[in-house]
Design an enzyme around this catalytic site. Sequence first.
Site: not given
Length: 467
Positions: A34-35, A74, A78, A128, A130, A153, A233, A285-286, A306
């Site tokens: 995540d991130d 996010c 996803r 996660k 989301h 998150s 994240h 994810d990004n 991001k």
Amino acid sequence: MHRTLLFLALLGSLLPLIASAADSKPNFVIIFADDQGYGDLGCFGSKKIKTPNIDRMAKEGRRFTNFMVASPVCTPSRAALLTGCYPKRVGLHQHVLFPQSTKGLNPNEHTIADHLKAEGYATACFGKWHLGHHPETLPRQNGFDVYFGIPYSNDMNHPDNKGKPRVPSDQLWRNQASAVELWKTPLIENEKIVEVPVDQRTVTRRYTDRAIDFISEHKDEPFFVYLPHSMPHIPLYVPEDAYDPDPQNAYTCVIEHIDTEVGRLMDTIRQLDLADNTYVIYTSDNGPWLQFKNHGGSAGPLRAGKGTTFEGGQRVPCVMWGPGRIPAGSQCDELVASIDILPTIATLVGSPLPQDRKIDGMDMSHQLTGAPRPTRDEYLHYTSRGQIEGIRVGNWKLLVKNQRQRNAKQNTKLPTPEVLLFDLDADVGEQNNLAASHPDVVQKLQTRMLELDAEIEANARAPWKKP
């Protein structure tokens, strides 16, 4: 004669085993950070962060240097990964979901888990989600047999996102034990909340524990494990044995801890003799949340991070591992996207995608081996709010950025959009705007961008909405 009979008997006993091995379906593990930025792995150029386990995956597998996700935030990213669709097509393109949100991923959508479960796979999600916290939208309603993780998150509070702390990130890092109580993020098992707040210091390890147990339990049948980590994240946490009190090293600690847990999972796959029949994908994810500095990552040579449609927001590190199938130490520089994973998996298991809906992804199974076949040539870029902003066609990337109108009462005319055109082959850092010198390319790409977006909008499917 005796030896001939013995040989035939042995051959007869081996044939079922050979046939079984040939017919066995491959296992799949997707690890989704995540991130995490493009420059945050050793095998993608990081000099500070040590990631020996993911680097080993790259040495034994294939690096994808031009791997794109469908959104710079996010929830839409996803949704795209699991459904093989641009987020706008499945109604989850307008930023991220919150604890007070009333929509989520429609269970009528066809996810990777749905596809594999129909093929007899055991399926699990640990991490996660989301994509909606309501029971109707959680993983078990979208193809997964079991779920253990947080519903949104790790900086969001149950039940209404109120009461979040306003404490500097460095201070939170220095006081992990007390800081873990400041966020009221819930931990869910299947559909039941089992811990509030979740102990975020240990959750990365606990996700991995669950994944290891699931793989061990289902080693004799095909399985799919989706492992979307909550980290890196913000706020950042690690267990005590991975902790460095210096906040300047916070992000490094978190990525190195994730790498350690990836190593544990990979060791399990090898020890259970599953390596020759398992694909493992590691990606993010990004891009990195750059505004948080030492609590955010690095986009390496890419521009921004991001929340943006620049490469740093949507081009992410990706490693795919599959001994005997994916050539060791190889690299793919061609355009591949997260929406391509579902169609690729469908090809690898030999089962067609449903024909009653449009899926935007492409079968890229040939890219796993480097086979010379046509590849993806175009890709759309949507903002974090779901607005069409750009298109990639070959080496050209066009961004048409509509400037925000700050004072609607004083200005009746919308600001002129900023038009950016980049040749990514020559300028991966997106520093040289060629729009003025190539107006024909700008017009051609903009026409195609609007054409593709119009088709998606016309055929978009509704998300689930709370009655």
